[in-house]
Design an enzyme around this catalytic site. Sequence first.
Site, PDB file in Angstrom:
ATOM      1  N   ASP A  72       1.387  -5.768  -9.700  1.00 34.35           N
ATOM      2  CA  ASP A  72       0.812  -6.299  -8.465  1.00 34.35           C
ATOM      3  C   ASP A  72      -0.363  -5.485  -7.946  1.00 34.35           C
ATOM      4  OD1 ASP A  72       2.778  -4.271  -7.966  1.00 34.35           O
ATOM      5  OD2 ASP A  72       2.841  -4.819  -5.850  1.00 34.35           O
ATOM      6  N   GLU A 130       5.583  -4.083  -6.676  1.00 36.62           N
ATOM      7  CA  GLU A 130       5.947  -2.679  -6.452  1.00 36.62           C
ATOM      8  C   GLU A 130       5.465  -2.211  -5.089  1.00 36.62           C
ATOM      9  OE1 GLU A 130       5.932   1.388  -5.891  1.00 36.62           O
ATOM     10  OE2 GLU A 130       4.036   0.359  -6.165  1.00 36.62           O
TER      11      GLU A 130
HETATM   12 ZN   LIG Z   1       0.207   2.096  -5.006  1.00 36.84          ZN
HETATM   13 ZN   LIG Z   2       1.226   2.249  -7.927  1.00 34.98          ZN
END
Ligand SMILES: [Zn+2]
Ligand SMILES: [Zn+2]
Length: 385
Positions: A72, A130
């Site tokens: 991401d 994440e």
């Molecule tokens: Zn980051």
């Molecule tokens: Zn990262």
Amino acid sequence: METLRDQLVAWRRHLHMNPEVGFHEHETSAYIEAELRKMPGLSVTRPTETSVLAVLKGGQPGRTLLLRADIDALPITEENTFEFASKNPGVMHACGHDGHTAILLGVAKLLSDHPGDVPGEVRMIFQHAEEIGPGGAEELVMQTGLMDGVDLVTGLHLNSQLPAGMVAVKPGPFMAAPDMLELTIQGRGGHGAHPEEAIDPIAVGAQVVTNLQHIVSRGVAALDPLVISITSFHSGTTHNVIPDRAEMMGTVRTFDAGLRQRAPQLIERVVKGVCDAHGATYELKYEFGYRALINTDWVAQQLKDIALETVGPEHFRDASPTMGGEDFSAYLQKAPGAYFNVGSGSDEHDSRWPHHHPRFTIDEASLETGVRMLHAAALRLSLPE
Ligand SMILES: [Zn+2]
Ligand SMILES: [Zn+2]
């Protein structure tokens, strides 16, 4: 490696140009899936809507290994001007996850080219979200069978503060648990000329901000890491009005699980004490984020051995722990493993900007280092015990 090198750069640049934020990685995951489907011998599935899993069952007995890349991007407007800069306004790969994805695609390609060399089973997870809580790792670990039967897990983060070509790992505590707080201080508004008739939430809030650091410096042992940062403080509208309330947000970083559990009480004691002293009231919301990332000692040691062989001692460094957070920690609840860093910083490629900076980029030579390390780790860590 020559053609793979070009391919790594092509993957990374395509991803860099087309960033998507966490839980919205629709085109990213479709692209990853399409690239993996070109590689024979991989079984490719979608554990969640925007994550992709490729599994290679080796020709020999061995352990089941999970390799993880996060995919991401961030809600940041890119300031780089190279031709593969973000095409999506307000979204940018500013943490290097485009590089992580390219690296894991490269490893998948090498494993798929020589499946007979692979002991055991290698699962490659292209993980969504994440950067945004509650995080993609937690979803994959808790709500899919991804970790069923996994013996070991590893993955890497590019690091712009480490020179390109360097590898760094450490046993034990590596990255902190990033928890969040939201605090509203309720005072009583009034005329700026008559503070005695009001309860000034800005003055009380300022005391709270200062006193919270007392926990760090006086309330907790110096060798027990704790960071409390108030990162947002909003109150008031003009110069002659004492406002009603002040609103704050902040982050609390710890390694020790006990201190992490105690931190909300320590913080509330200060907030309550200061507010009581000055007649204000408060509302405190506290939210636990990712767990601390604690590397399994023997896996970290094996990764160090692999690095010494693969990149050589001159390109290896013992990593320093950081107060940054990572949802890779979710996998380590289920299996032993270790996370490591690959340097991506160089002056030549102007890639020493901090992560999450609008000028962040990587020295693409780091992609090859990442592939060599992760590929060697895949072959070594999946050997039978
Ligand atoms: Zn980051
Ligand atoms: Zn990262």
